[in-house]
Design an enzyme around this catalytic site. Structure first.
Site, PDB file in Angstrom:
ATOM      1  N   GLU A 318     -10.597   4.691  -3.531  1.00 20.92           N
ATOM      2  CA  GLU A 318      -9.840   5.879  -3.103  1.00 20.92           C
ATOM      3  C   GLU A 318     -10.491   6.837  -4.113  1.00 20.92           C
ATOM      4  O   GLU A 318      -9.526   7.876  -4.644  1.00 20.92           O
ATOM      5  CB  GLU A 318      -8.343   5.710  -3.123  1.00 20.92           C
ATOM      6  N   CYS A 414       2.971   5.429  -0.173  1.00 21.24           N
ATOM      7  CA  CYS A 414       2.878   6.690  -1.119  1.00 21.24           C
ATOM      8  C   CYS A 414       2.586   7.928  -0.183  1.00 21.24           C
ATOM      9  O   CYS A 414       3.472   8.907  -0.465  1.00 21.24           O
ATOM     10  CB  CYS A 414       1.596   6.659  -2.275  1.00 21.24           C
TER      11      CYS A 414
HETATM   12 ZN   LIG Z   1      -0.782   8.412  -0.426  1.00 25.97          ZN
END
Ligand SMILES: [Zn+2]
Length: 650
Positions: A318, A414
């Site tokens: 990420e 998240c």
């Molecule tokens: Zn996230």
């Protein structure tokens, strides 16, 4: 350079009532907050288990069992609670929502340990391992989200219980971390606690919280790397196997933050850190730190950001990779990362009064953040590609992370509550104010109560954005106090014009704002600019977009969907010199401007399933094409192709 620590207007003073955004406002209160509460309580059968509330119950001694979920699972609840706080502030008291939030707060308070510690992963799993794995443990990240939630809920309701929980935790952090001999000299593996501490300081006035945030910024990446030292200690237990060959740039700890010049590592970590750096630069009048922020922003948005405001182009970890590396079909571009970009841009825009920051804030919000949530409010994207071929998104492959259908929840969740808190607090991005100046950063219809030069005033925006560049703005004050209105001139606006009381206005342009002094108690402004749909190109260094073109209209990026244009979208070629027909379709997802134009598609006539390669003449067949806003993709049919960058017929 003008420094002002915090020119945000309280969210409670900004009432948004906007044709484009109202549907999201309604979703937050009616769907998203109740839906996410059910998910956090594991009440929905066909949704991935959260276990978040159950973890708190176990930590509070109200239930038994094991911790389940991601190490930072607690933040799903605290981000949800922050959304509730913002929602109540922005849209008024809601008895039902406040009741369940108070229940959640009682539970969080019960789970807090006597010394102020709270993190259910460590309380349940390994209470003796506190602060021993700052690299992976997310304890400080989790603490930061609790602080942000506490401030939002306290400011919304005046209830202090969760604020007291956050202060007790912050007091513990102040004792635990610092330069003292008996203190831990570490800092968070995932920045977030810094912005939480700054907010807690601004609400309570407790200076030590601000000083601790500054400590975390100042010590990060200085000297021998803390995380590499930490993992060599004998009681270190690895949480994430992929961190076994740890690269400090992943957590922006490869050098001191003031020496960093390129956006590196995990994109959410990076932009949360930069947001905190901007906060500290503002609070301490720290010019050097502000310059570091400006350099990092420049690298991030001018060389490492997607046209949709996505950041973090690597599907693995990420993270950022290198300048101009922006692949469209295997990127990460996490929804949280674009939220973080908006947080950073808002802080920089308010700090420098340079409107250009809000061009990128708007880009992130209108495109990636909105694409992250379905129009039903109940499913979400974590990863935000600019091109999808659903059949090729095969699990356990390099595109396994790319989904072409929004998910009801995630094991690592998240993004959904992060999108909720962002939508609930949209007002913070729309306006800001100095002592005598109100800044209009986004043209979103709203009514705002202000205090300018010590006197109350009301500012009303009636805007047709994002479909048209037209806004009527009125300001009414009780006294002739001598105030200014600063109107952002968007980078995409053409023929920007302002009339005051029907006459040509006589303001001046400073850093992208048109600044107008108002001497009377009332002012009526009309803002008009053109923002036609246009074809744009990328810098030729962006290999993934080379020879391609994309469609934008104002802040919105457009895309082709299989639903309108058939499959194999990558076989489409367009001529970017043509005119584009714009039309409003009231039936499309609550009403939307669509674009239609001409293109060509490669014919498959000479090819069969036994021929993969061969000497053939490319044959282009004329086709009519329709594009819709990127933020709305994937809302009509599931698992269909989508494409932003189209090949150009040169
Ligand atoms: Zn996230």
């Amino acid at each position: 350079m003008k420094f002002k620590a915090n020119s945000s207007i309280p969210i409670s003073d900004i009432k948004i009532n906007d044709k484009f955004w109202n549907k999201y406002r309604d979703l937050v209160g009616k769907v998203i907050i109740p839906y996410q509460w059910d998910v956090l309580n594991d009440r929905l059968e066909d949704v991935e288990t959260s276990h978040c509330i159950e973890n708190f119950k176990i930590a509070a001694g109200l239930s038994t069992g094991k911790f389940q979920g991601a190490v930072f699972q607690d933040t799903d609840l605290t981000k949800w609670l922050e959304s509730v706080g913002f929602y109540i502030s922005a849209y008024g008291h809601d008895e039902m929502i406040e009741k369940i939030a108070d229940e959640a707060i009682d539970l969080i308070a019960k789970a807090q340990q006597d010394d102020g510690y709270i993190d259910t992963y460590f309380i349940i799993n390994c209470p003796d391992k506190r602060w021993k794995n700052l690299c992976e443990g997310h304890e400080l990240y989790t603490a930061g989200h609790l602080m942000e939630a506490a401030v939002a809920y306290y400011e919304a309701t005046g209830k202090k219980k969760i604020l007291d929980v956050a202060c007790r935790l912050a007091d513990l952090l102040c004792k635990t971390f610092g330069t003292g001999e008996d203190q831990c000299h570490g800092y968070p593996g995932h920045p977030e606690v810094e912005v939480g501490l700054v907010k807690l300081y601004r609400t309570t006035g407790e200076k030590k919280y601000l000083e601790l945030a500054k400590y975390f910024i100042d010590i990060r990446g200085v000297g021998d790397n803390y995380f590499l030292w930490e993992e060599k200690q004998k009681d270190y237990i690895r949480i994430f196997p992929e961190f076994s060959d740890y690269d400090p740039s992943y957590s922006q700890s490869h050098k001191s933050v003031r020496e960093q010049t390129t956006a590196e590592g995990h994109a959410v970590r990076a932009a949360y850190l930069y947001s905190a750096m901007a906060d500290i630069a503002a609070e301490y009048n720290d010019k050097e730190l502000l310059e570091a922020c400006e350099t990092l922003w420049d690298d991030m948005v001018h060389r490492r950001m997607y046209i949709t405001g996505g950041i973090g182009s690597s599907g693995w970890l990420e993270r950022f990779t290198t300048d101009y590396d922006l692949p469209n079909d295997c990127n990460y571009s996490e929804s949280c990362a674009s939220i973080a970009l908006a947080m950073f841009g808002k802080r920089m825009g308010e700090l420098t009064h340079n409107a250009a920051y809000f061009d990128e804030v708007e880009r992130a919000l209108y495109n990636t953040v909105l694409a992250g949530i379905a129009m039903d409010g109940k499913s979400f994207f974590y990863v935000n590609p600019l091109e999808t071929w659903p059949d090729a998104c095969v699990d356990h492959t390099s595109r396994g992370h790319v989904k072409s259908e929004r998910q009801k929840w995630f094991g690592c969740a998240c993004c959904p509550p992060n999108i909720a808190r962002t939508l609930a607090s949209l007002g913070q991005y729309v306006l800001s104010a100095d002592e005598d100046t109100v800044y209009i950063n986004m043209y979103v219809s709203s009514e705002t109560s202000l205090c300018l030069n010590g006197h109350d005033a009301t500012l009303t925006i009636d805007s047709e954005a994002p479909w048209n560049g037209k806004a009527r703005i009125s300001l009414a004050a009780k006294y002739e106090a001598g105030y200014k209105i600063a109107l952002r001139i968007p980078a995409y606006a053409k023929n920007f014009d302002i009339k005051c009381g029907g006459k040509e206005a006589s303001g001046k342009i400073v850093d992208g704002y048109y600044i107008l002094a108002i001497e009377d108690t009332a002012a009526e402004l009309s803002v008009t600019f053109d923002m036609p749909a246009i074809f744009v190109h990328s810098n030729p260094k962006v290999r993934a977009d080379s020879g391609k073109t994309a469609l934008v209209k104002g802040p919105l990026v457009y895309c082709l969907e299989e639903t309108d244009n058939g499959n194999n979208l990558s076989a489409i070629f367009v001529d970017s010199s043509q005119s584009i027909k714009e039309y409003y379709d009231a039936s499309l997802l609550g009403g939307s401007c669509k674009l239609s134009f001409n293109g060509y598609k490669l014919s498959e006539n000479d090819w069969d399933i036994h021929t993969l390669y061969g000497q053939r003449q490319n044959q282009l067949v004329p086709v009519s094409l329709t594009a819709i806003p990127y933020c709305y993709w994937g809302n009509r049919e599931k698992n269909k192709e989508m494409l932003v960058w189209m090949k150009e017929r040169l």
